[in-house]
Motif scaffolding. Structure first.
Motif, PDB file in Angstrom:
ATOM      1  N   MET A 218       3.131   2.870 -19.413  1.00  0.00           N
ATOM      2  CA  MET A 218       3.374   2.415 -20.129  1.00  0.00           C
ATOM      3  C   MET A 218       4.620   1.360 -20.492  1.00  0.00           C
ATOM      4  SD  MET A 218       1.698   1.978 -24.445  1.00  0.00           S
ATOM      5  CE  MET A 218       3.189   3.198 -25.025  1.00  0.00           C
ATOM      6  N   ILE A 219       5.317   1.313 -21.290  1.00  0.00           N
ATOM      7  CA  ILE A 219       6.808   1.257 -21.288  1.00  0.00           C
ATOM      8  C   ILE A 219       6.980  -0.015 -19.887  1.00  0.00           C
ATOM      9  CG2 ILE A 219       8.957   0.992 -21.448  1.00  0.00           C
ATOM     10  CD1 ILE A 219       8.506   3.406 -23.726  1.00  0.00           C
ATOM     11  N   GLY A 220       7.063   0.777 -19.207  1.00  0.00           N
ATOM     12  CA  GLY A 220       7.370   0.222 -17.835  1.00  0.00           C
ATOM     13  C   GLY A 220       7.084  -0.906 -17.148  1.00  0.00           C
ATOM     14  N   ALA A 221       5.564  -0.542 -17.223  1.00  0.00           N
ATOM     15  CA  ALA A 221       4.280  -1.641 -17.020  1.00  0.00           C
ATOM     16  C   ALA A 221       4.828  -2.995 -18.128  1.00  0.00           C
ATOM     17  CB  ALA A 221       3.340  -1.329 -16.638  1.00  0.00           C
ATOM     18  N   LEU A 222       4.898  -3.042 -19.495  1.00  0.00           N
ATOM     19  CA  LEU A 222       5.233  -4.009 -20.721  1.00  0.00           C
ATOM     20  C   LEU A 222       6.809  -4.966 -19.865  1.00  0.00           C
ATOM     21  CD1 LEU A 222       4.026  -2.102 -23.825  1.00  0.00           C
ATOM     22  CD2 LEU A 222       2.373  -3.734 -21.946  1.00  0.00           C
ATOM     23  N   VAL A 223       7.348  -4.172 -19.413  1.00  0.00           N
ATOM     24  CA  VAL A 223       8.429  -4.363 -18.913  1.00  0.00           C
ATOM     25  C   VAL A 223       8.923  -5.083 -18.007  1.00  0.00           C
ATOM     26  CG1 VAL A 223      11.217  -3.897 -19.416  1.00  0.00           C
ATOM     27  CG2 VAL A 223       9.940  -3.075 -21.287  1.00  0.00           C
ATOM     28  N   LEU A 224       8.343  -4.528 -16.911  1.00  0.00           N
ATOM     29  CA  LEU A 224       8.734  -4.474 -15.689  1.00  0.00           C
ATOM     30  C   LEU A 224       7.480  -5.950 -15.266  1.00  0.00           C
ATOM     31  CD1 LEU A 224       9.994  -0.993 -14.230  1.00  0.00           C
ATOM     32  CD2 LEU A 224      11.271  -3.464 -14.336  1.00  0.00           C
ATOM     33  N   GLY A 225       6.936  -5.979 -16.120  1.00  0.00           N
ATOM     34  CA  GLY A 225       5.399  -6.862 -15.330  1.00  0.00           C
ATOM     35  C   GLY A 225       6.274  -8.271 -15.732  1.00  0.00           C
TER      36      GLY A 225
ATOM     37  N   GLY B 227       5.077   2.099 -13.595  1.00  0.00           N
ATOM     38  CA  GLY B 227       4.391   1.739 -14.412  1.00  0.00           C
ATOM     39  C   GLY B 227       4.648   0.169 -13.900  1.00  0.00           C
ATOM     40  N   GLY B 228       6.067   0.159 -13.420  1.00  0.00           N
ATOM     41  CA  GLY B 228       6.205  -0.890 -12.831  1.00  0.00           C
ATOM     42  C   GLY B 228       5.667  -1.750 -11.000  1.00  0.00           C
ATOM     43  N   ALA B 229       5.850  -0.634 -10.994  1.00  0.00           N
ATOM     44  CA  ALA B 229       5.302  -0.535  -9.600  1.00  0.00           C
ATOM     45  C   ALA B 229       4.526  -1.059  -9.067  1.00  0.00           C
ATOM     46  CB  ALA B 229       5.448   0.436  -8.493  1.00  0.00           C
ATOM     47  N   MET B 230       3.386  -0.796  -9.648  1.00  0.00           N
ATOM     48  CA  MET B 230       2.006  -1.511  -9.581  1.00  0.00           C
ATOM     49  C   MET B 230       0.968  -2.696  -9.856  1.00  0.00           C
ATOM     50  SD  MET B 230      -1.738   0.671 -10.483  1.00  0.00           S
ATOM     51  CE  MET B 230      -0.996   2.130  -9.987  1.00  0.00           C
ATOM     52  N   PRO B 231       1.283  -3.068 -10.807  1.00  0.00           N
ATOM     53  CA  PRO B 231       1.141  -5.038 -11.100  1.00  0.00           C
ATOM     54  C   PRO B 231       1.742  -5.229 -10.240  1.00  0.00           C
ATOM     55  CG  PRO B 231       2.803  -3.518 -13.535  1.00  0.00           C
ATOM     56  CD  PRO B 231       2.542  -2.820 -12.240  1.00  0.00           C
TER      57      PRO B 231
ATOM     58  N   ALA C 215       0.854  -1.390  -0.376  1.00  0.00           N
ATOM     59  CA  ALA C 215       0.120   0.364  -0.286  1.00  0.00           C
ATOM     60  C   ALA C 215       1.338   1.230   0.149  1.00  0.00           C
ATOM     61  CB  ALA C 215      -0.824  -0.067   1.495  1.00  0.00           C
ATOM     62  N   LEU C 216       1.921   1.183   0.691  1.00  0.00           N
ATOM     63  CA  LEU C 216       2.918   2.343   0.561  1.00  0.00           C
ATOM     64  C   LEU C 216       3.138   2.247  -0.742  1.00  0.00           C
ATOM     65  CD1 LEU C 216       5.114   1.794   3.905  1.00  0.00           C
ATOM     66  CD2 LEU C 216       3.279   3.492   3.664  1.00  0.00           C
ATOM     67  N   VAL C 217       3.820   1.324  -1.363  1.00  0.00           N
ATOM     68  CA  VAL C 217       4.390   1.518  -2.510  1.00  0.00           C
ATOM     69  C   VAL C 217       2.649   2.084  -3.172  1.00  0.00           C
ATOM     70  CG1 VAL C 217       4.735   0.089  -5.042  1.00  0.00           C
ATOM     71  CG2 VAL C 217       5.963  -0.636  -2.476  1.00  0.00           C
ATOM     72  N   ILE C 218       1.985   2.057  -3.701  1.00  0.00           N
ATOM     73  CA  ILE C 218       0.916   2.467  -4.383  1.00  0.00           C
ATOM     74  C   ILE C 218       0.860   3.723  -3.565  1.00  0.00           C
ATOM     75  CG2 ILE C 218      -1.220   1.974  -5.212  1.00  0.00           C
ATOM     76  CD1 ILE C 218      -0.025  -0.038  -5.740  1.00  0.00           C
ATOM     77  N   ILE C 219       0.658   4.237  -2.561  1.00  0.00           N
ATOM     78  CA  ILE C 219       0.681   5.583  -2.202  1.00  0.00           C
ATOM     79  C   ILE C 219       1.863   6.737  -2.486  1.00  0.00           C
ATOM     80  CG2 ILE C 219       1.048   7.317  -0.367  1.00  0.00           C
ATOM     81  CD1 ILE C 219       0.176   5.339   1.704  1.00  0.00           C
ATOM     82  N   PHE C 220       2.447   6.134  -2.943  1.00  0.00           N
ATOM     83  CA  PHE C 220       4.167   7.505  -3.184  1.00  0.00           C
ATOM     84  C   PHE C 220       4.076   7.134  -4.801  1.00  0.00           C
ATOM     85  CE2 PHE C 220       6.416   6.055   0.617  1.00  0.00           C
ATOM     86  CZ  PHE C 220       5.767   6.756   1.610  1.00  0.00           C
TER      87      PHE C 220
ATOM     88  N   SER D  66      11.016  -0.762  -9.314  1.00  0.00           N
ATOM     89  CA  SER D  66      10.390   0.421  -9.682  1.00  0.00           C
ATOM     90  C   SER D  66      10.744   1.529  -8.824  1.00  0.00           C
ATOM     91  CB  SER D  66       8.803   0.155 -10.187  1.00  0.00           C
ATOM     92  OG  SER D  66       9.008  -1.304 -10.571  1.00  0.00           O
ATOM     93  N   VAL D  67      10.753   1.156  -7.952  1.00  0.00           N
ATOM     94  CA  VAL D  67      10.594   2.529  -6.832  1.00  0.00           C
ATOM     95  C   VAL D  67      12.131   3.360  -6.341  1.00  0.00           C
ATOM     96  CG1 VAL D  67      10.428   2.921  -3.784  1.00  0.00           C
ATOM     97  CG2 VAL D  67       8.646   1.389  -4.918  1.00  0.00           C
ATOM     98  N   VAL D  68      12.568   2.524  -6.176  1.00  0.00           N
ATOM     99  CA  VAL D  68      14.254   3.643  -7.094  1.00  0.00           C
ATOM    100  C   VAL D  68      13.780   3.742  -8.120  1.00  0.00           C
ATOM    101  CG1 VAL D  68      16.256   3.130  -7.400  1.00  0.00           C
ATOM    102  CG2 VAL D  68      15.847   2.065  -5.261  1.00  0.00           C
TER     103      VAL D  68
END
Length: 446
Positions: free
Chosen positions: A72-79, A126-130, A29-34, A94-96
């Motif tokens: 978009m690119i972060g989600a496609l790659v980091l997922g 983009g990578g943090a959420m998924p 949740a903290l990751v999503i908050i930030f 992702s957070v870093v």
């Protein structure tokens, strides 16, 4: 003596939510908050940035979209990397990324630097959420999935609301850069906490053909506080059909292709609307004669609606299943958008309808996130969610650009909101035809 063999899924499903799982939920949740704070930092800073760098309204659309292209690119790659190397490592990386580049945004000296750094920040966002979502849902029983997603995605509006409240005070006092410094240093301070206390997903670990039973025993003992896990216990590593394919190809396995495409369409269309609201409401309302504080309050109400909504939808989905609830949300979201434009001359009515738009559109997106985690098996869950978010981000790029085009034509607030209300109807249609909807809990128990 034969070593006892255990299923980690059975342990998770048969035990109540304990302190260890709540810690995982809190960290996600903290990751999503930030994440939520940083996503909207640019919207709150936009009026001040426009004034300092002489950025026209149409050019702001490119700034908003640069960050969304990065997301978009972060989600496609980091997922997919989360499915290959682990959710924990993907979350921390992702957070870093978004923390470092948010801090650097505070030092920009030109419009082009702003576009570049919003793009780079977006890669981490983009990578943090998924990956955070996949990690959390793999720590809870199926009956708790929607509540868990509601709790961690409460972080998104909390981050946005905190950003709005903070921006209203620090930007006038310290300048636009202050919101990016806050948005960068806070997640960077979280990184050591994640490194030492965020565990890997036990379902991910069992999906790997590795000797990781010692780690799984430690995790199992923290989940099953009243159950003895023998020192010699080993865990069954079930083979999933998805593991026989590359993660992206597995999204189109028999029985998954239709749901994958419809889920992508729903994410694309709804994030198109959501990011129109997030990106343009402050600028549109200030341009219509409202004060920045009134515009910020409107965005806060939008996010309060989005924060309350998932808990209501989680209860309704347990009772009626996900199909009627999510489809109904988007149809009511369309109505809210149309009324928001028609009633914008009254600040009170505008803010009421902004609340309901947040409830049905932002809240509906969180319900879609939960549905995505339900549709895909463990081996491809981060990939499935990452690609849904990634395709959705292309909608969130087009949304602000389309809005910028409409605004340049000076068609009026009611037309802008009418257009995006029609998009909500299309979202409802795509969601209606997804096959793998969650059934009511009562039906499953019978």
């Amino acid at each position: 003596m034969q070593e006892p063999k255990l299923f980690i899924n059975d342990i998770i499903e048969s035990n109540p939510l304990g302190g260890f799982q709540k810690l995982v939920m809190l960290l996600c949740a903290l990751v999503i908050i930030f994440d939520g704070f940083d996503v909207l930092a640019i919207a709150y800073a936009a009026p001040a940035l426009s004034a300092e760098f002489n950025i026209a309204k149409g050019q702001l659309g490119l700034v908003f979209s640069a960050g969304l292209i990065g997301m978009m690119i972060g989600a496609l790659v980091l997922g997919p990397l989360g499915d290959k190397y682990g959710r924990r490592q993907a979350v921390i990386a992702s957070v870093v990324i978004f923390g470092v580049f948010s801090v650097l945004t505070g030092y920009i000296t030109s419009y082009h630097e702003l576009i570049l750094l919003r793009f780079l920040t977006g890669l981490g966002l983009g990578g943090a959420m998924p990956n955070a979502t996949a990690l959390m849902t793999e720590y809870v029983a199926g009956k708790m999935r929607n509540i868990a997603v509601a709790v961690i995605f409460l972080g998104m509006p909390i981050g946005a609301i905190t950003g709005g409240l903070l921006a209203a005070h620090i930007i006038p006092a310290y300048g636009w850069s202050s919101i990016f410094f806050w948005g960068g240093w806070m997640p960077l301070l979280l990184v050591p906490v994640l490194f030492f206390w965020l565990p890997e997903s036990p379902r991910f670990l069992t999906a790997q053909n590795k000797d990781n039973d010692a780690l799984l025993r430690r995790i199992a003992r923290k989940i099953a506080r009243n159950q003895t896990i023998p020192p010699s216990a080993v865990f069954i590593h079930p083979a999933e059909e998805a593991q026989q394919h590359s993660p992206i190809k597995a999204l189109f396995m028999p029985g998954y292709a239709r749901d994958t495409l419809l889920l992508w369409a729903a994410f694309f269309l709804n994030l198109m609307v959501a990011y129109f609201l997030y990106s343009w409401i402050p600028t549109l309302l200030v341009g219509s004669g409202y004060a920045l504080g009134q515009a910020s309050t409107t965005v806060i109400l939008l996010n309060i609606g989005g924060a309350i909504s998932p808990f209501a939808s989680a209860w309704m989905m347990r009772r009626w299943g996900s199909r009627p609830v999510i489809v109904g949300y988007f149809l009511l979201g369309a109505l809210s958008m149309m009324l928001l434009g028609k009633l914008s001359a009254s600040l009170a009515m505008l803010q009421v309808m902004a609340f309901f738009a947040g409830f049905f559109i932002v809240g509906g997106q969180i319900s879609l996130n939960a549905l995505a985690s339900y549709i895909y098996p463990t081996a491809i869950r981060s990939t499935g969610m990452g690609w849904a978010f990634g395709i959705g981000r292309s909608g969130s790029i087009i949304g602000p650009v389309l809005a910028g085009t409409l605004i340049a034509m000076a068609l009026g607030l009611d037309v802008y909101f009418m257009v995006f209300g029609a998009v909500c109807v299309l979202t409802a249609t795509a969601t209606l035809f997804i096959r793998r909807h969650e059934k009511p809990v009562e039906t499953e128990d019978q």
